[in-house]
Design a protein around this motif. Structure first.
Motif, PDB file in Angstrom:
ATOM      1  N   ASP A 118       0.846  -1.184   0.000  1.00  0.00           N
ATOM      2  CA  ASP A 118       0.000   0.000   0.000  1.00  0.00           C
ATOM      3  C   ASP A 118       0.886   1.240   0.000  1.00  0.00           C
ATOM      4  N   ALA A 119       0.831   2.015  -1.062  1.00  0.00           N
ATOM      5  CA  ALA A 119       1.686   3.196  -1.199  1.00  0.00           C
ATOM      6  C   ALA A 119       1.280   4.303  -0.226  1.00  0.00           C
ATOM      7  N   THR A 120       0.043   4.273   0.261  1.00  0.00           N
ATOM      8  CA  THR A 120      -0.405   5.327   1.166  1.00  0.00           C
ATOM      9  C   THR A 120      -0.144   4.985   2.630  1.00  0.00           C
ATOM     10  N   ALA A 121       0.296   3.773   2.904  1.00  0.00           N
ATOM     11  CA  ALA A 121       0.555   3.381   4.290  1.00  0.00           C
ATOM     12  C   ALA A 121       1.772   4.146   4.816  1.00  0.00           C
ATOM     13  N   PRO A 122       1.687   4.609   6.044  1.00  0.00           N
ATOM     14  CA  PRO A 122       2.816   5.343   6.600  1.00  0.00           C
ATOM     15  C   PRO A 122       4.018   4.434   6.818  1.00  0.00           C
TER      16      PRO A 122
END
Length: 110
Positions: A87-91
């Motif tokens: 997931d590219a949006t995961a921190p």
């Protein structure tokens, strides 16, 4: 890999391990009875490439006659396309690097 020396020897009319041991000795490869037993009756754990050359000459065969590939016994890696994407949006977790001296002593306070 499957070790196929016994079948190759049988195709050359050699039916006993002791006969094959004598043939190897005639070609300069002296093998102990224990090692000969492993070569004859099973899958050798290790084999030197120089010994493999002598075995091929003594049996008048190629390495491919002695070693049979069994690719179906190897698990295959999953291609990248089949793996779930991260997931590219995961921190991204932030880790703090704490400097340390190599001699084990503590650093002075900040």
């Amino acid at each position: 890999m499957r070790w196929n020396m016994r079948l190759v020897a049988a195709q050359r009319g050699i039916w006993k391990a002791s006969e094959l041991q004598q043939v190897f000795a005639e070609h300069g490869l002296v093998i102990s009875a224990g090692k000969m037993s492993g070569l004859w009756s099973g899958q050798p754990v290790t084999i030197k490439l120089a010994d493999l050359d002598v075995i091929c000459v003594a049996l008048d065969c190629q390495v491919g006659d002695l070693l049979i590939a069994e690719p179906d016994t190897v698990s295959r890696a999953v291609p990248d396309a089949a793996k779930p994407a991260a997931d590219a949006t995961a921190p991204v977790p932030i880790t703090r690097v704490v400097p340390r001296r190599r001699d084990g002593r503590s650093l002075p306070p900040r």
